[in-house]
Design an enzyme around this catalytic site. Structure first.
Site, PDB file in Angstrom:
ATOM      1  N   TYR A 188       0.891  -1.367  -0.112  1.00  0.00           N
ATOM      2  CA  TYR A 188       0.506   0.134  -0.172  1.00  0.00           C
ATOM      3  C   TYR A 188       0.781   1.750   0.144  1.00  0.00           C
ATOM      4  O   TYR A 188       2.005   1.635   0.790  1.00  0.00           O
ATOM      5  CB  TYR A 188      -0.508  -0.450   1.111  1.00  0.00           C
ATOM      6  CG  TYR A 188      -1.532   1.259   1.518  1.00  0.00           C
ATOM      7  CD1 TYR A 188      -3.050   1.468   0.671  1.00  0.00           C
ATOM      8  CD2 TYR A 188      -1.527   2.446   2.407  1.00  0.00           C
ATOM      9  CE1 TYR A 188      -3.823   2.956   0.264  1.00  0.00           C
ATOM     10  CE2 TYR A 188      -2.251   3.423   2.493  1.00  0.00           C
ATOM     11  CZ  TYR A 188      -3.089   3.120   1.584  1.00  0.00           C
ATOM     12  OH  TYR A 188      -4.461   4.459   1.604  1.00  0.00           O
TER      13      TYR A 188
ATOM     14  N   ASP B  16       9.745   4.394  -0.722  1.00  0.00           N
ATOM     15  CA  ASP B  16       8.420   4.956   0.261  1.00  0.00           C
ATOM     16  C   ASP B  16       8.656   4.376   2.055  1.00  0.00           C
ATOM     17  O   ASP B  16       8.161   2.757   2.107  1.00  0.00           O
ATOM     18  CB  ASP B  16       6.835   3.989   0.073  1.00  0.00           C
ATOM     19  CG  ASP B  16       5.635   4.643   0.394  1.00  0.00           C
ATOM     20  OD1 ASP B  16       6.242   5.124   1.602  1.00  0.00           O
ATOM     21  OD2 ASP B  16       4.730   4.311   0.174  1.00  0.00           O
TER      22      ASP B  16
ATOM     23  N   LYS C 228       3.729  11.176   8.361  1.00  0.00           N
ATOM     24  CA  LYS C 228       2.831  10.216   8.893  1.00  0.00           C
ATOM     25  C   LYS C 228       4.097  11.114  10.466  1.00  0.00           C
ATOM     26  O   LYS C 228       4.011  12.725  10.547  1.00  0.00           O
ATOM     27  CB  LYS C 228       3.471   8.764   9.338  1.00  0.00           C
ATOM     28  CG  LYS C 228       2.522   8.870   8.767  1.00  0.00           C
ATOM     29  CD  LYS C 228       1.667   7.064   8.901  1.00  0.00           C
ATOM     30  CE  LYS C 228       1.079   5.727   7.805  1.00  0.00           C
ATOM     31  NZ  LYS C 228      -0.289   6.364   8.040  1.00  0.00           N
TER      32      LYS C 228
END
Ligand SMILES: Cc1ncc(COP(=O)(O)O)c(C=O)c1O
Length: 418
Positions: free
Chosen positions: A125, A227, A254
């Site tokens: 994801y 990522d 985040k």
């Protein structure tokens, strides 16, 4: 609001738990019930809720004006703090989410290389950008052969060119990945890799797989995009520091926003030049009213300063304790379950087999349903955690929190069995 909220990840049957407040390691819901928060907003809150230093930094920033139609010193300070940690971060750009960061990194790779395809791993994801929303959770009948995974659209609205321009790799199969990548090498702009992909199963990429991908990228002038929206917390120099590789571009989100909306792309100066309005070469327009918002930048800098090597070491030690406690509770229940993860991150799996890739980590719908029931049941025993069994530690947690997790899991498992 469809589903009663604004974020599919946090929907729960029959309705989501609404948070009212957070304090340290605790989340307090709208009914006033307090629980230990092992979600930490999916790792964004690496220092728990309302950390005094982060609150003070954000408050100072807000009092000076919350946003401007001009850059501020705060973005330079956060960019410098990031660049000091990771050698490959020669330049940095900020945006408002990890999704946006992935999108901008892919656009940069396309502009820089002049090619259009990207590759990603089956089951990984990378946010809500069309080109990475392919084969995120493909069902059994759709996936194609294990060593040649099909590109499976996320839903009926997927544009056909997204499918032809996104190449799917089998995670941790170096030979098959190299063969697939080679077949597309003339058209490939980038390979997007998360070395500890959460939704895939929180299984570490093997050294062999990572070096095969890095070797391919280097030999074919294809960009390696790392990522690290979640995995940045694994090491002072991020996931690439932990797994020992150098990315061309890295995507962050985040934790680097200290709990405020954030995303960042960092990487090689010659590639990042595509964002430089002074350049005459390939150019990627990168606007955004709230990019590098000074409140986010100040809170992010405070969070990063608190995330010292010693803080990461104790986060990780506590993560190890959580995994031990989970293993003990599973063992006592007699269920064929297991826990994966690394450092401060863990994921519970309702299946027994070895975890190697997306397919081996994928539970049957029945088993996944039981896991959701147990994770929901944890609410009754003072634990708040993702319904898929993904959790993390924060720097304000202690051993007592880990012990409580083990006790609560054992209690939820036996309550379900009775
Ligand atoms: C690995 C990874 N990449 C990208 C994203 C997207 O980030 P955001 O939710 O900030 O858009 C996420 C979000 O969970 C993620 O886990």
């Amino acid at each position: 609001m469809p589903g009663g909220n604004t974020r599919s990840t946090v929907f729960r049957e029959p309705y989501p738990v609404y948070a009212a407040r957070g304090r340290g390691s605790r989340i307090i819901d709208a009914d006033g019930v307090e629980r230990i928060d092992f979600s930490n907003n999916y790792t964004a809150l690496v220092h728990g809720h309302a950390h005094p230093r982060i609150v003070a930094a954000a408050r100072r920033a807000i009092e000076g004006g919350s946003c401007f139609g001009a850059p501020t010193e705060s973005e330079i300070r956060l960019a410098e703090a990031l660049s000091e940690r990771v050698p490959s971060f020669e330049q940095v750009r900020f945006m408002n989410s990890g999704t946006e960061a992935v999108m901008m990194a892919v656009k940069a790779a396309r502009a820089f290389t002049g090619r259009r395809k990207i590759a990603k791993c089956e089951g990984a994801y990378h946010g809500g950008y069309d080109f990475v929303e392919v084969s995120v959770a493909p069902g059994e009948g759709q996936r194609g052969p294990a060593r040649e995974p099909a590109a499976v659209p996320s839903g009926p609205g997927t544009w056909p060119s997204v499918i032809t321009d996104t190449v799917i790799l089998p995670f941790n199969d170096a030979a098959a990945a190299t063969r697939i990548l080679s077949a597309h090498r003339r058209d490939l702009a980038a390979v997007v890799i998360d070395p500890l992909p959460n939704r895939l199963g929180l299984i570490p990429a093997s050294a062999e797989f990572l070096s095969a991908v890095a070797r391919f990228c280097k030999a074919n002038a294809v960009l390696l995009i790392s990522d690290e929206v979640i995995s940045f917390r694994l090491h002072p120099a991020g996931a690439q520091g932990k797994f020992r590789y150098a990315a061309d571009l890295t995507v962050l989100g985040k934790l680097i926003g200290g709990g405020f909306p954030v995303g960042a792309v960092a990487g090689r100066e010659d590639i990042m030049a595509v964002f430089d309005p002074r350049e005459t070469g390939p150019l990627v327009a990168h606007a955004g009213t709230l990019n590098a918002n000074p409140v986010t930048m100040a809170a992010g800098l405070a969070a990063l300063e608190l995330l010292t090597p010693a803080a990461i070491a104790s986060l990780d030690e506590l993560g190890g304790r959580c995994r031990e406690e989970i293993r003990r509770a599973i063992g006592a229940s007699g269920l064929p379950w297991q826990v994966s993860g690394m450092g401060s991150l863990f994921r519970i799996h309702p299946i027994p087999g070895p975890l190697r890739d997306y397919r081996s980590a994928r539970a049957t719908p029945d088993a996944a349903g039981v896991l959701t029931t147990i994770m929901t049941g944890l609410l009754n025993f003072g634990v708040f955690i993702d319904t898929g069994g993904f959790g993390c530690t924060s720097t304000v947690m202690d051993e007592g929190n880990a012990t409580h997790l083990g006790w609560a899991l054992a209690a939820a498992l036996s309550a379900d069995a009775s």
